[in-house]
Design a protein around this motif. Structure first.
Motif, short mmCIF file in Angstrom:
data_model
loop_
_atom_site.label_atom_id
_atom_site.label_comp_id
_atom_site.label_asym_id
_atom_site.label_seq_id
_atom_site.Cartn_x
_atom_site.Cartn_y
_atom_site.Cartn_z
N GLU A 1 81.93 -106.23 58.20
CA GLU A 1 82.90 -105.24 57.76
C GLU A 1 82.95 -105.43 56.25
O GLU A 1 83.26 -106.53 55.76
CB GLU A 1 84.27 -105.48 58.37
N THR A 2 82.60 -104.40 55.54
CA THR A 2 82.36 -104.55 54.10
C THR A 2 83.49 -103.94 53.29
O THR A 2 83.83 -102.77 53.46
CB THR A 2 81.01 -103.90 53.74
N GLY A 3 84.04 -104.77 52.41
CA GLY A 3 85.13 -104.31 51.54
C GLY A 3 84.65 -104.17 50.12
O GLY A 3 83.83 -104.97 49.65
N SER A 4 85.13 -103.15 49.44
CA SER A 4 84.82 -103.02 48.02
C SER A 4 86.08 -102.57 47.30
O SER A 4 87.19 -102.82 47.78
CB SER A 4 83.64 -102.07 47.81
N GLY A 5 85.92 -101.92 46.16
CA GLY A 5 87.10 -101.48 45.43
C GLY A 5 86.81 -101.46 43.94
O GLY A 5 85.69 -101.74 43.51
#
Ligand code: SAM
Ligand code: SF4
Ligand code: FES
Length: 330
Positions: free
Chosen positions: A177-181
């Motif tokens: 599950e890939t988080g960015s921002g």
């Protein structure tokens, strides 16, 4: 939304109230009223990189550096599990002391607690990410920071925008599950590039997005720069909710640093996650990525009670689940 629609909304303050209400409605319809708590362990403030905005950058000699080693780290993890956390987040500077073998050992030990595990330890090779995934890590956070390649490269000496993107696509392809921002308010950042950031989150099909206002740190090259605008950061976050309705979006600590009610305002404008710190107070002030960080003198038990009361005060509840992206339950 297309780029022009995003730019129009970002540039028009008369749309703010509509946008925040709409993002709150879309959040309610897609991910419900539960708030997921993620227990954050900032386990090393040693970093080999030189990001111009960050107080942990290697040239900053005024920060007292620390590393939390495995046994102590596991004590914080265990304590957080006892406090009811269902996800733990391990975050650090890019510290090569924790090589693949050391990280794999830590991941395996933490996964014995039956929690979801998120890593946020920077840019690694495909093989390193694969080893973390094989050891049981579920999620990974790596902000793109900005999709303006020119600005990205100015802000990150000796680093490449292509590699940052490569990391995110590797993480996705490995099943994290890939988080960015992104950061909002970097010097010379434009509204057009913020619109591109949101389009990039969509293209990546990010599972989590954290948006933080930039806060200048006195021991960095950006010490005299203007701080980011809380409301603009909130708008980028709310637009992210409208464009990726079912993802997890934290109410970030940086938002609360700029506005004493920042996390509750964010939770009512599209956010559904909070990430309280679960390490001892001994380390909190030393993990000074920007000044004025909240909770630096508060023990894990205090933060847990505090955030629960705040969440209840706006009629929301705390989730008892691990809180994967809707539809990708593991
Ligand atoms: N080293 C890892 C990395 O950079 O991905 C994880 C830790 S880093 C401290 C986590 C985030 O802190 C970064 O992605 C960045 O957006 C944020 N950050 C750093 N300096 C900041 C500042 N001055 N103001 C606001 N956020 C900041
Ligand atoms: Fe290091 Fe992350 Fe700070 Fe950059 S943002 S200096 S990689 S801790
Ligand atoms: Fe730490 Fe409120 S969340 S004291």
């Amino acid at each position: 939304m297309n780029k022009q629609e995003l730019i129009d909304i970002l540039s028009d303050i008369t749309k703010n109230d509509w946008l925040f209400k709409e993002a709150d409605r879309v959040r309610h319809e897609n991910v419900g009223d539960e708030v997921h708590l993620r227990g954050l362990i900032e386990f090393s403030n040693i970093c080999k990189r030189q990001c111009k905005y960050c107080g942990l950058r290697s040239p900053n000699k005024d920060v007292e550096r620390y590393r939390i080693l495995k046994d102590e780290l596991l004590l914080y993890a265990k304590n957080a599990v006892n406090l009811g956390y269902k996800t733990l987040v391990l975050q650090s500077g890019e510290d090569d002391y924790y090589d693949t073998d050391k990280m794999v050992e830590i991941i395996r030990e933490i996964k014995k607690f039956d929690v979801a595990l998120t890593l946020s330890i920077g840019e690694k090779t495909y093989d390193e990410y694969k080893a973390f995934k094989d050891a049981g890590a579920d999620r990974y956070l790596l902000r793109i920071e900005t999709t303006d390649q020119n600005l990205y490269e100015k802000m990150h000496p000796n680093a490449s925008f292509e590699n940052r993107q490569r990391c995110l696509y590797d993480l996705k392809s490995l099943g994290f599950e890939t988080g960015s921002g992104c950061l909002v308010g970097l010097p010379n950042q434009t509204v057009e590039s913020l619109a591109d950031d949101i389009l990039f989150f969509k293209e990546l099909n990010a599972d989590m997005i954290g948006i933080g206002p930039f806060i200048p740190h006195a021991q960095t090259p950006l010490k005299d720069a203007q701080k980011g605008d809380f409301w603009l950061a909130l708008k980028v976050m709310a637009l992210t909710r409208l464009n990726l309705p079912d993802i997890n979006i934290p109410a970030t600590t940086a938002m609360e640093t700029l506005n004493p009610n920042g996390r509750l305002i964010a939770l009512q404008s599209g956010a559904n996650v909070v990430m309280p710190n679960v390490t001892s107070t001994e380390y909190r002030a030393k993990y000074e990525i920007y000044p004025g960080k909240i909770c630096i003198n508060d023990a894990p038990e205090k933060c847990r009670g505090c955030i629960e009361a705040k969440i209840k005060s706006i009629g929301r509840t705390i989730s008892k689940e691990k809180g994967f992206r809707t539809g990708s339950q593991k």
